[in-house]
Design a protein around this motif. Structure first.
Motif, PDB file in Angstrom:
ATOM      1  N   CYS A  45       3.875  -2.306  10.731  1.00 54.12           N
ATOM      2  CA  CYS A  45       2.777  -1.858   9.866  1.00 54.12           C
ATOM      3  C   CYS A  45       2.635  -0.341   9.940  1.00 54.12           C
ATOM      4  CB  CYS A  45       1.469  -2.534  10.257  1.00 54.12           C
ATOM      5  SG  CYS A  45       1.400  -4.285   9.852  1.00 54.12           S
ATOM      6  N   GLU A  46       2.744   0.201  11.134  1.00 53.49           N
ATOM      7  CA  GLU A  46       2.667   1.651  11.306  1.00 53.49           C
ATOM      8  C   GLU A  46       3.818   2.345  10.578  1.00 53.49           C
ATOM      9  OE1 GLU A  46       0.341   2.016  15.566  1.00 53.49           O
ATOM     10  OE2 GLU A  46       2.522   1.773  15.593  1.00 53.49           O
ATOM     11  N   GLN A  47       5.006   1.739  10.605  1.00 54.91           N
ATOM     12  CA  GLN A  47       6.158   2.317   9.910  1.00 54.91           C
ATOM     13  C   GLN A  47       5.953   2.328   8.398  1.00 54.91           C
ATOM     14  OE1 GLN A  47       9.516   0.100  11.430  1.00 54.91           O
ATOM     15  NE2 GLN A  47       9.603   1.312  13.307  1.00 54.91           N
ATOM     16  N   PHE A  48       5.143   1.401   7.905  1.00 52.48           N
ATOM     17  CA  PHE A  48       4.803   1.378   6.477  1.00 52.48           C
ATOM     18  C   PHE A  48       3.633   2.311   6.167  1.00 52.48           C
ATOM     19  CE2 PHE A  48       6.684  -3.093   6.370  1.00 52.48           C
ATOM     20  CZ  PHE A  48       7.851  -2.693   5.744  1.00 52.48           C
ATOM     21  N   GLY A  49       3.151   3.044   7.163  1.00 51.80           N
ATOM     22  CA  GLY A  49       2.118   4.048   6.938  1.00 51.80           C
ATOM     23  C   GLY A  49       0.692   3.578   7.112  1.00 51.80           C
ATOM     24  N   ALA A  50       0.496   2.355   7.569  1.00 50.85           N
ATOM     25  CA  ALA A  50      -0.860   1.842   7.746  1.00 50.85           C
ATOM     26  C   ALA A  50      -1.529   2.442   8.979  1.00 50.85           C
ATOM     27  CB  ALA A  50      -0.840   0.320   7.866  1.00 50.85           C
ATOM     28  N   ASN A  51      -2.832   2.600   8.883  1.00 51.45           N
ATOM     29  CA  ASN A  51      -3.648   2.989  10.019  1.00 51.45           C
ATOM     30  C   ASN A  51      -4.009   1.700  10.756  1.00 51.45           C
ATOM     31  OD1 ASN A  51      -5.444   4.317  11.768  1.00 51.45           O
ATOM     32  ND2 ASN A  51      -7.145   3.942  10.371  1.00 51.45           N
ATOM     33  N   ILE A  52      -3.553   1.549  11.977  1.00 51.17           N
ATOM     34  CA  ILE A  52      -3.779   0.319  12.739  1.00 51.17           C
ATOM     35  C   ILE A  52      -4.835   0.561  13.803  1.00 51.17           C
ATOM     36  CG2 ILE A  52      -2.722  -1.437  14.217  1.00 51.17           C
ATOM     37  CD1 ILE A  52      -1.680  -1.344  11.296  1.00 51.17           C
ATOM     38  N   ILE A  53      -5.815  -0.337  13.826  1.00 51.73           N
ATOM     39  CA  ILE A  53      -6.871  -0.312  14.834  1.00 51.73           C
ATOM     40  C   ILE A  53      -6.766  -1.622  15.613  1.00 51.73           C
ATOM     41  CG2 ILE A  53      -9.355  -0.279  15.244  1.00 51.73           C
ATOM     42  CD1 ILE A  53      -9.574   1.209  12.505  1.00 51.73           C
ATOM     43  N   ILE A  54      -6.577  -1.521  16.910  1.00 50.75           N
ATOM     44  CA  ILE A  54      -6.519  -2.716  17.754  1.00 50.75           C
ATOM     45  C   ILE A  54      -7.923  -2.937  18.301  1.00 50.75           C
ATOM     46  CG2 ILE A  54      -5.423  -3.820  19.744  1.00 50.75           C
ATOM     47  CD1 ILE A  54      -3.471  -3.075  17.476  1.00 50.75           C
ATOM     48  N   GLY A  80       0.821  -1.199   0.000  1.00 50.67           N
ATOM     49  CA  GLY A  80       0.000   0.000   0.000  1.00 50.67           C
ATOM     50  C   GLY A  80       0.858   1.253   0.000  1.00 50.67           C
ATOM     51  N   GLN A  81       1.909   1.239   0.820  1.00 48.29           N
ATOM     52  CA  GLN A  81       2.818   2.381   0.867  1.00 48.29           C
ATOM     53  C   GLN A  81       3.506   2.580  -0.486  1.00 48.29           C
ATOM     54  OE1 GLN A  81       6.670   2.056   2.887  1.00 48.29           O
ATOM     55  NE2 GLN A  81       6.136   3.914   4.016  1.00 48.29           N
ATOM     56  N   LYS A  82       3.989   1.507  -1.076  1.00 50.71           N
ATOM     57  CA  LYS A  82       4.694   1.595  -2.360  1.00 50.71           C
ATOM     58  C   LYS A  82       3.794   2.120  -3.477  1.00 50.71           C
ATOM     59  CE  LYS A  82       8.765   0.032  -1.243  1.00 50.71           C
ATOM     60  NZ  LYS A  82       9.911   0.938  -1.250  1.00 50.71           N
ATOM     61  N   LEU A  83       2.487   1.783  -3.407  1.00 52.93           N
ATOM     62  CA  LEU A  83       1.549   2.166  -4.457  1.00 52.93           C
ATOM     63  C   LEU A  83       0.742   3.418  -4.120  1.00 52.93           C
ATOM     64  CD1 LEU A  83       0.250  -1.423  -5.309  1.00 52.93           C
ATOM     65  CD2 LEU A  83       1.802  -0.013  -6.692  1.00 52.93           C
ATOM     66  N   GLY A  84       0.958   3.973  -2.934  1.00 59.19           N
ATOM     67  CA  GLY A  84       0.231   5.170  -2.540  1.00 59.19           C
ATOM     68  C   GLY A  84      -1.233   4.920  -2.214  1.00 59.19           C
ATOM     69  N   ILE A  85      -1.547   3.719  -1.740  1.00 55.51           N
ATOM     70  CA  ILE A  85      -2.925   3.350  -1.399  1.00 55.51           C
ATOM     71  C   ILE A  85      -3.061   3.316   0.117  1.00 55.51           C
ATOM     72  CG2 ILE A  85      -4.681   1.524  -1.549  1.00 55.51           C
ATOM     73  CD1 ILE A  85      -3.281   0.664  -4.201  1.00 55.51           C
ATOM     74  N   PRO A  86      -4.006   4.079   0.676  1.00 51.42           N
ATOM     75  CA  PRO A  86      -4.204   4.042   2.130  1.00 51.42           C
ATOM     76  C   PRO A  86      -4.626   2.647   2.609  1.00 51.42           C
ATOM     77  CG  PRO A  86      -5.391   5.889   1.141  1.00 51.42           C
ATOM     78  CD  PRO A  86      -4.897   5.021   0.019  1.00 51.42           C
ATOM     79  N   VAL A  87      -4.004   2.205   3.680  1.00 55.67           N
ATOM     80  CA  VAL A  87      -4.284   0.876   4.240  1.00 55.67           C
ATOM     81  C   VAL A  87      -4.690   1.024   5.701  1.00 55.67           C
ATOM     82  CG1 VAL A  87      -3.263  -1.360   4.876  1.00 55.67           C
ATOM     83  CG2 VAL A  87      -2.679  -0.291   2.685  1.00 55.67           C
ATOM     84  N   THR A  88      -5.790   0.373   6.043  1.00 58.74           N
ATOM     85  CA  THR A  88      -6.215   0.255   7.434  1.00 58.74           C
ATOM     86  C   THR A  88      -6.219  -1.224   7.771  1.00 58.74           C
ATOM     87  OG1 THR A  88      -7.602   2.225   7.317  1.00 58.74           O
ATOM     88  CG2 THR A  88      -8.095   0.669   9.078  1.00 58.74           C
ATOM     89  N   VAL A  89      -5.681  -1.566   8.930  1.00 58.25           N
ATOM     90  CA  VAL A  89      -5.674  -2.957   9.379  1.00 58.25           C
ATOM     91  C   VAL A  89      -6.247  -3.011  10.785  1.00 58.25           C
ATOM     92  CG1 VAL A  89      -4.300  -5.017   9.819  1.00 58.25           C
ATOM     93  CG2 VAL A  89      -3.604  -3.440   8.015  1.00 58.25           C
ATOM     94  N   VAL A  90      -7.233  -3.874  10.958  1.00 53.34           N
ATOM     95  CA  VAL A  90      -7.783  -4.133  12.284  1.00 53.34           C
ATOM     96  C   VAL A  90      -7.067  -5.366  12.817  1.00 53.34           C
ATOM     97  CG1 VAL A  90      -9.845  -4.565  13.646  1.00 53.34           C
ATOM     98  CG2 VAL A  90     -10.009  -3.185  11.563  1.00 53.34           C
ATOM     99  N   MET A  91      -6.394  -5.191  13.949  1.00 53.25           N
ATOM    100  CA  MET A  91      -5.611  -6.272  14.544  1.00 53.25           C
ATOM    101  C   MET A  91      -6.180  -6.633  15.911  1.00 53.25           C
ATOM    102  SD  MET A  91      -1.780  -4.950  13.482  1.00 53.25           S
ATOM    103  CE  MET A  91      -0.964  -6.505  13.113  1.00 53.25           C
ATOM    104  N   PRO A  92      -6.183  -7.923  16.240  1.00 56.24           N
ATOM    105  CA  PRO A  92      -6.669  -8.322  17.561  1.00 56.24           C
ATOM    106  C   PRO A  92      -5.686  -7.921  18.659  1.00 56.24           C
ATOM    107  CG  PRO A  92      -5.785 -10.224  16.408  1.00 56.24           C
ATOM    108  CD  PRO A  92      -5.750  -9.071  15.438  1.00 56.24           C
ATOM    109  N   ILE A  93      -6.163  -7.912  19.872  1.00 54.07           N
ATOM    110  CA  ILE A  93      -5.312  -7.506  20.999  1.00 54.07           C
ATOM    111  C   ILE A  93      -4.130  -8.446  21.197  1.00 54.07           C
ATOM    112  CG2 ILE A  93      -7.142  -6.256  22.207  1.00 54.07           C
ATOM    113  CD1 ILE A  93      -7.474  -8.712  24.035  1.00 54.07           C
ATOM    114  N   ILE A  94      -4.177  -9.621  20.593  1.00 52.67           N
ATOM    115  CA  ILE A  94      -3.083 -10.591  20.721  1.00 52.67           C
ATOM    116  C   ILE A  94      -2.000 -10.404  19.654  1.00 52.67           C
ATOM    117  CG2 ILE A  94      -4.492 -12.336  21.872  1.00 52.67           C
ATOM    118  CD1 ILE A  94      -4.667 -13.763  19.077  1.00 52.67           C
ATOM    119  N   ALA A  95      -2.167  -9.413  18.771  1.00 49.23           N
ATOM    120  CA  ALA A  95      -1.174  -9.187  17.714  1.00 49.23           C
ATOM    121  C   ALA A  95       0.162  -8.776  18.323  1.00 49.23           C
ATOM    122  CB  ALA A  95      -1.667  -8.113  16.754  1.00 49.23           C
TER     123      ALA A  95
END
Length: 88
Positions: free
Chosen positions: A53-62, A30-45
């Motif tokens: 993932c955050e360093q690659f620019g993703a919006n992370i939701i736990i 997503g970062q390489k292609l300029g596409i916004p990425v959101t990832v929902v991750m469980p509390i066990i991630a």
């Protein structure tokens, strides 16, 4: 898949549920292609995967005790925000 999306969808972005590897790959590309990425991750991630993932620019939701609950949340957010859900 990211390369085949319409320009409009690329602008809106994608969302996924993942505890690690899928999230990393999606965030990286997503970062390489300029596409916004959101990832929902469980509390066990693992914190290392969240941070990368955050360093690659993703919006992370736990959210969610497990990947199933995270997926439910991701699907709901996809519907509410017009994001494309990317199954991993």
């Amino acid at each position: 898949m990211l390369m085949m999306m319409s320009p409009e969808q690329k602008h809106k972005g994608v969302i996924a549920a993942s505890a690690g590897n899928h999230a990393l790959a999606l965030s990286y590309h997503g970062q390489k292609l300029g596409i916004p990425v959101t990832v929902v991750m469980p509390i066990i991630a693992p914190i290392m995967k969240i941070t990368m993932c955050e360093q690659f620019g993703a919006n992370i939701i736990i959210k969610g005790a497990d990947i199933g609950e995270s997926k439910e949340q991701a699907l709901q957010l996809a519907k509410e925000n017009g994001l494309l859900y990317v199954n991993g």
